[in-house]
Design an enzyme around this catalytic site. Structure first.
Site, PDB file in Angstrom:
ATOM      1  N   TYR A 272       0.810  -1.221   0.000  1.00  9.99           N
ATOM      2  CA  TYR A 272       0.000   0.000   0.000  1.00  9.99           C
ATOM      3  C   TYR A 272       0.841   1.269   0.000  1.00  9.99           C
ATOM      4  O   TYR A 272       2.043   1.238   0.162  1.00  9.99           O
ATOM      5  CB  TYR A 272      -1.047   0.001   1.093  1.00  9.99           C
ATOM      6  CG  TYR A 272      -0.639  -0.092   2.547  1.00  9.99           C
ATOM      7  CD1 TYR A 272       0.650   0.021   2.997  1.00  9.99           C
ATOM      8  CD2 TYR A 272      -1.632  -0.291   3.507  1.00  9.99           C
ATOM      9  CE1 TYR A 272       0.964  -0.054   4.334  1.00  9.99           C
ATOM     10  CE2 TYR A 272      -1.330  -0.367   4.859  1.00  9.99           C
ATOM     11  CZ  TYR A 272      -0.027  -0.247   5.258  1.00  9.99           C
ATOM     12  OH  TYR A 272       0.274  -0.326   6.592  1.00  9.99           O
ATOM     13  N   GLU A 273       0.140   2.379  -0.246  1.00  7.74           N
ATOM     14  CA  GLU A 273       0.764   3.688  -0.482  1.00  7.74           C
ATOM     15  C   GLU A 273       1.724   3.664  -1.677  1.00  7.74           C
ATOM     16  O   GLU A 273       2.762   4.319  -1.680  1.00  7.74           O
ATOM     17  CB  GLU A 273       1.490   4.198   0.767  1.00  7.74           C
ATOM     18  CG  GLU A 273       0.630   4.299   2.000  1.00  7.74           C
ATOM     19  CD  GLU A 273      -0.655   5.081   1.778  1.00  7.74           C
ATOM     20  OE1 GLU A 273      -0.730   5.891   0.837  1.00  7.74           O
ATOM     21  OE2 GLU A 273      -1.602   4.876   2.545  1.00  7.74           O
ATOM     22  N   GLY A 274       1.365   2.888  -2.670  1.00 11.50           N
ATOM     23  CA  GLY A 274       2.202   2.734  -3.858  1.00 11.50           C
ATOM     24  C   GLY A 274       3.055   1.500  -3.721  1.00 11.50           C
ATOM     25  O   GLY A 274       3.992   1.462  -2.921  1.00 11.50           O
TER      26      GLY A 274
END
Length: 600
Positions: free
Chosen positions: A440-442
């Site tokens: 997550y978050e890229g």
């Protein structure tokens, strides 16, 4: 049951001796960060995380969050009480703006406390962690009215916040967003659509949740240029600041996840919910990236926290568990077997973990200093360099930090043997919780492409060139110091590999962009090794100086020097192999037709 002890001693060493926070005392916010305050603050934060949050970690994993028929969500046993203690103590306010109720302390101290919280209980730490990013976005792009209405309550911890990006049909490619925002003619909008994977989307910790939502206005351009950011509270706020009616936003379900069960990861439904534009129309992606960049650093800290928690438990187990004999002969002949810490392969995994966690802690806290200096340094040149360095290293901290954090967690599980596979020991939870940080978050592949495709070329490559010089300038004098010469020489060679890989991209990525994509992951890891190597060289120099002068804590500094040597010997050689992988290009990787990947 797994245990956690906040690494206060090592953190104080990094802040006081490696970073030397006191030398910045003339800058705004740093004047209060005296040695005694730093030690007291970290000791109290460590006590809270060790005694309050850590015992809830396995409880939260076992219970998870519960969604009720009315759409409300209950967090695991003890979470509400722990959050009340966190709020009362002001742990979420450390680095926030005093104009809105924050303490205005350096981000360095806040990052240290974030690590403790994530090591103790990552799922819990996500609730206040996400609110920090929401506050940053509102602070940077919100109207004065929005700031006055929402920031004091959010900074005080009375309200928490989220960011709503992902939809069923799009994750990284935010240009595919379908959520709509219809203007109502009174400066508000009706927000309609669905979001998924929303961490802390609904819970019982606070009376309100401030959602920041990406959506499209009716005439918005296609793609990412047509995205706007909206502030959508769970409960509408009256003119006097009191809570009013429930907004038309609800939790449709809680995602069934591999880990971080104690955090409510929700599918959110917006059914004409009332929201307000944050910043300019169609400029929402820039506003959201303020939040995402803060979150990416936070996720890097999660990788560190899980690695350190797993390492602590594995080291304790290796000292107690008896199996077999040392290869050089019985270490404890009067016992039926030796502790497994005598075995070189166990030592390999423990030393890898120690070298990574202590090096990563130094990098994270030094990165936090760059965040501070980017806003508060006395000259424009210093502010610019700090900003560019933290921009360059954010994907490294997130990507390399979580790749290695997960690797450490699995290796520490391995040390437990069969017990590592059994839930009661807690090691398999560290592995499951650490795994999400790579996604997550890229996802980390996205981080690698951000580093190589955007950050390297930015401003004519000014940031990476500054980083090269910083490493070279650290290595040159250290090569004349007998205690650090070999460490410096090995780091200098690793930096040379990073330079060569950078040059290869310059010569080969323009003609074939796949060459950049094929090597980006490996490049990110070279950059991570060099960045940690820089921290280890600095720590080795400090340790050698203290040992030469005489110290009451010789064991601590000798361990630093030995671990620095281990990192140089065992980590930096990987840079050459990674550079050679990059230089093979993308030909064999991209040659097969898509159908060749389907099993026949």
């Amino acid at each position: 049951m797994a245990e956690y002890n906040a690494p206060v001693r090592d953190t104080v060493f990094v802040i006081n001796e490696l970073i030397g926070l006191q030398q910045y005392s003339a800058l705004p916010g740093f004047e209060g960060a005296a040695d005694d305050l730093i030690s007291t603050l970290l000791e109290e934060a460590g006590k809270f995380c060790t005694e309050v949050l850590a015992p809830l970690n396995q409880i939260g994993d076992a219970q998870g969050c519960t969604r009720h028929s009315d759409g409300s969500v209950t967090t695991p046993t003890g979470f509400r009480e722990a959050y009340a203690q966190l709020r009362e103590a002001g742990w979420a306010t450390l680095a926030q703006d005093p104009a809105f109720g924050g303490q205005g302390l350096p981000h360095v101290l806040n990052f240290a406390v974030e690590e403790f919280m994530n090591g103790a209980n990552q799922a819990f730490a996500m609730y206040p962690g996400l609110a920090t990013g929401a506050v940053a976005a509102i602070m940077a792009k919100g109207s004065e009215s929005q700031k006055q209405t929402y920031l004091p309550r959010m900074i005080a911890g009375e309200w928490l916040g989220t960011m709503n990006l992902t939809e069923p049909q799009c994750g990284t490619d935010l240009g595919l967003i379908r959520t709509k925002a219809e203007p109502r003619g009174d400066e508000s909008y009706a927000i309609t659509g669905s979001k998924i994977f929303i961490s802390a989307g609904e819970h019982d910790l606070t009376g309100n949740i401030i959602h920041l939502v990406l959506a499209r206005t009716p005439d918005a351009p296609e793609g990412s240029k047509g995205i706007s950011l909206f502030l959508v509270p769970k409960v509408l706020v009256n003119a006097d600041g009191s809570l009013g009616e429930r907004n038309a936003v609800s939790c449709g379900s809680i995602e069934e996840k591999m880990g971080i069960h104690g955090n409510a990861t929700c599918a959110m439904n917006y059914d004409g919910a009332t929201g307000w534009l944050v910043g300019e129309e169609n400029k929402g992606l820039a506003a959201m990236f303020i939040m995402m960049n803060a979150a990416r650093l936070g996720v890097g800290i999660q990788g560190l926290g899980q690695a350190d928690a797993a390492y602590q438990n594995a080291a304790a187990y290796a000292l107690e568990r008896r199996q077999g004999r040392a290869l050089t002969g019985p270490a404890e002949p009067d016992q039926p077997a030796d502790p497994i810490i005598v075995h070189p392969d166990v030592r390999r995994m423990l030393m890898d973990a120690k070298a990574f966690t202590e090096g990563m802690r130094a990098l994270v806290l030094w990165g936090a200093l760059q965040v501070d200096l980017s806003h508060k340094a006395s000259s424009e040149q210093e502010r610019q360099q700090a900003d560019e360095l933290v921009g360059l290293l954010t994907p490294v901290i997130k990507g390399y930090g979580t790749d290695k954090g997960y690797e450490v967690a699995t290796n520490m599980q391995q040390i437990f043997g069969g017990h590592g596979y059994i839930r009661e020991w807690g090691m398999e939870q560290f592995v499951r919780d650490a795994r999400i940080a790579m996604i997550y978050e890229g996802a980390n592949g996205v981080q690698a492409m951000d580093l190589c495709g955007r950050k390297l070329a930015l401003n004519g490559g000014r940031a990476i060139q500054a980083f090269f010089r910083m490493v070279d300038e650290e290595c040159a004098p250290a090569e004349q110091d007998a205690a650090c010469a070999d460490i410096a020489a090995r780091l200098g060679k690793a930096n040379g590999e990073l330079k060569a890989a950078t040059m290869w991209f310059m010569q080969n990525a323009m003609t074939n962009p796949n060459n950049l994509g094929a090597g980006a992951h490996h490049y990110m890891h070279i950059a991570g090794i060099v960045a940690l190597g820089l921290m280890w060289l600095r720590m080795a120099k400090i340790a050698a100086r203290n040992l030469a002068a005489g110290t009451d804590d010789a064991g601590f500094y000798q361990a630093k020097l030995t671990t620095a040597r281990y990192f140089a010997e065992r980590f930096t050689p990987d840079c050459g192999a990674l550079r050679r992988r990059i230089e093979t290009g993308s030909a064999s990787m991209m040659e097969l037709p898509p159908e060749a990947f389907v099993h026949r």
